[in-house]
Design a protein around this motif. Sequence first.
Motif, short mmCIF file in Angstrom:
data_model
loop_
_atom_site.label_atom_id
_atom_site.label_comp_id
_atom_site.label_asym_id
_atom_site.label_seq_id
_atom_site.Cartn_x
_atom_site.Cartn_y
_atom_site.Cartn_z
N ARG A 31 0.81 -1.23 0.00
CA ARG A 31 0.00 0.00 0.00
C ARG A 31 0.84 1.27 0.00
O ARG A 31 0.28 2.36 -0.17
N ASP A 32 2.15 1.15 0.20
CA ASP A 32 2.99 2.35 0.35
C ASP A 32 4.16 2.30 -0.63
O ASP A 32 5.29 2.00 -0.25
N PRO A 33 3.92 2.65 -1.90
CA PRO A 33 5.00 2.62 -2.89
C PRO A 33 6.12 3.59 -2.56
O PRO A 33 7.28 3.34 -2.91
N LEU A 34 5.81 4.70 -1.89
CA LEU A 34 6.86 5.66 -1.51
C LEU A 34 7.81 5.04 -0.48
O LEU A 34 9.02 5.29 -0.51
N LEU A 35 7.26 4.24 0.43
CA LEU A 35 8.11 3.56 1.40
C LEU A 35 9.00 2.55 0.69
O LEU A 35 10.21 2.46 0.99
N ARG A 36 8.46 1.81 -0.25
CA ARG A 36 9.27 0.84 -0.99
C ARG A 36 10.39 1.55 -1.74
O ARG A 36 11.53 1.08 -1.76
N GLU A 37 10.08 2.67 -2.33
CA GLU A 37 11.10 3.42 -3.08
C GLU A 37 12.17 3.94 -2.14
O GLU A 37 13.37 3.91 -2.46
N SER A 38 11.77 4.41 -0.96
CA SER A 38 12.73 4.92 0.02
C SER A 38 13.66 3.81 0.50
O SER A 38 14.88 4.00 0.61
N LEU A 39 13.10 2.64 0.77
CA LEU A 39 13.92 1.52 1.22
C LEU A 39 14.92 1.11 0.14
O LEU A 39 16.09 0.82 0.44
N ALA A 40 14.47 1.07 -1.11
CA ALA A 40 15.35 0.70 -2.21
C ALA A 40 16.48 1.71 -2.38
O ALA A 40 17.63 1.33 -2.63
N THR A 41 16.17 2.99 -2.22
CA THR A 41 17.19 4.03 -2.36
C THR A 41 18.24 3.93 -1.26
O THR A 41 19.45 4.04 -1.52
N GLN A 42 17.79 3.73 -0.02
CA GLN A 42 18.75 3.58 1.08
C GLN A 42 19.66 2.39 0.85
O GLN A 42 20.87 2.45 1.08
N ALA A 43 19.09 1.29 0.39
CA ALA A 43 19.87 0.08 0.17
C ALA A 43 20.94 0.29 -0.90
O ALA A 43 22.07 -0.20 -0.77
N THR A 44 20.61 1.01 -1.95
CA THR A 44 21.57 1.25 -3.03
C THR A 44 22.84 1.90 -2.50
O THR A 44 23.96 1.49 -2.85
N VAL A 45 22.68 2.89 -1.63
CA VAL A 45 23.83 3.59 -1.06
C VAL A 45 24.60 2.68 -0.10
O VAL A 45 25.83 2.56 -0.17
N ASN A 46 23.88 2.03 0.80
CA ASN A 46 24.53 1.24 1.83
C ASN A 46 25.19 -0.04 1.31
O ASN A 46 26.20 -0.49 1.87
N LEU A 47 24.63 -0.62 0.24
CA LEU A 47 25.27 -1.80 -0.33
C LEU A 47 26.67 -1.46 -0.83
O LEU A 47 27.62 -2.23 -0.61
N ARG A 48 26.81 -0.34 -1.48
CA ARG A 48 28.12 0.03 -2.03
C ARG A 48 29.10 0.39 -0.93
O ARG A 48 30.31 0.11 -1.04
N GLU A 49 28.61 0.97 0.14
CA GLU A 49 29.51 1.37 1.21
C GLU A 49 29.92 0.21 2.12
O GLU A 49 31.05 0.18 2.62
N LYS A 50 29.00 -0.76 2.33
CA LYS A 50 29.25 -1.77 3.36
C LYS A 50 29.21 -3.21 2.88
O LYS A 50 29.75 -4.09 3.57
N HIS A 51 28.57 -3.48 1.76
CA HIS A 51 28.30 -4.88 1.41
C HIS A 51 28.74 -5.26 0.00
O HIS A 51 28.19 -6.20 -0.57
#
Length: 415
Positions: A381-401
């Motif tokens: 029900r919350d596509p904006l939340l899904r987009e926010s989670l995906a955006t955070q992951a993109t940054v953190n994957l490159r920095e930490k994983h």
Amino acid sequence: MYCGSCMHDNAIARSLRANGVDCVLQPIYTPIRTDSTSVARHQIFFGGIHVYLLQQWPWMRWVPKSARRLLDWPPLIRLATRRAASTDPAKLGELAISMLQGVDGRQAEEVLRLTAWLQQEMQPDVLVLSNLLIGGSLPLIHQRLPKTKVFVMLQGDDIFLDHLPESARAQAIALLSGLVQSVDRFLVNSRFYADKMGLLLNIPDEKICRVPLSIDLAPYQSKPKAKGATTSFRLGYLARISPEKGLHRLVDAFLHLAVKAEHQDMTLEVAGWLGEANRPYLEAIQSRIREAGLQDRFTYHGSPLLPEKIVFLQSLDLLCVPTEYEDPKGLFALEAMACGVPVLLPDHGAFGELIESTGGGIVVPPNDHQALADGIERLKRDPLLRESLATQATVNLREKHSIESTGRLLRNLFP
């Protein structure tokens, strides 16, 4: 099957080479199978057929070595295991204990062969084992290669132990605990697993080092997820098709939601390796789907290769793998995040730490049908939340994983 640990170890070996380390990836038991280019050697030590027969028929050690070496031929092992089902746990327990006994076990000759190869041909500065269950050779290796540092990755050893008969499990744990003194450093992907295995095997805290779980992000950059309006919500699962991975729990939640009018656009997309022993499990799930009249909204996509896996993940809106057990890793979660897909996971094992580190999803109480359904519904029900989670992951994957960061970290740990 495609083994997550094998794929991860193969990626680490490539990364170490890129960081200037002369790294050799040596298979044990069977050839490794990965969904990307393998850098492993073709030669096999402790060939699966060979060690099993030595356990069942001790007289085989009198068969000429030249004849027994044929049992370690990789194509033969692949043929023997391509349609393998489950193994008798009682026999598996005896074999596991014998392997852990090293030179005192029925596979002593193979222990000597591996040690001789390391001593005469490799002379490694560092030896890294992908788990401690293959560590029965370590006391002899430590004796004959005293300058070699020994690192052991802990990544699911407890899961194997928990499937053994209780008497065999207790004996195996005692033998594993005895190997701790032959190891310089244990590598784990989470605080959860460091605490669990440290307590189980009496590992001193100073011997444990946390190395964040990582993947090779490069392949996931080539095809960014398509944007724009869609006509369906694609709920996905990517893991081995087996009860312990929890597909049936995801199906419970899907059946609960899919009959509601507001979720008529929801489909369940499933991919992952299916062994012969678990075909009845999948068939029972498909039967439940048909009985609910939802067969047109459920698809099993088989076991995809890397390019197909990326396309599959990019097609999803949400990935959920509600494992029954406390997973020490969760590579599928990182792969989904790398494709811009948020994840929903049970809050046990290493998952909570993984979500905290990446910001790429949410967790719900484990083994709770209603909580799982509520979590799926909330994210749908919350596509904006899904987009926010995906955006955070993109940054953190490159920095930490990223696998590159793991390669650098391991390189700095080596002497």
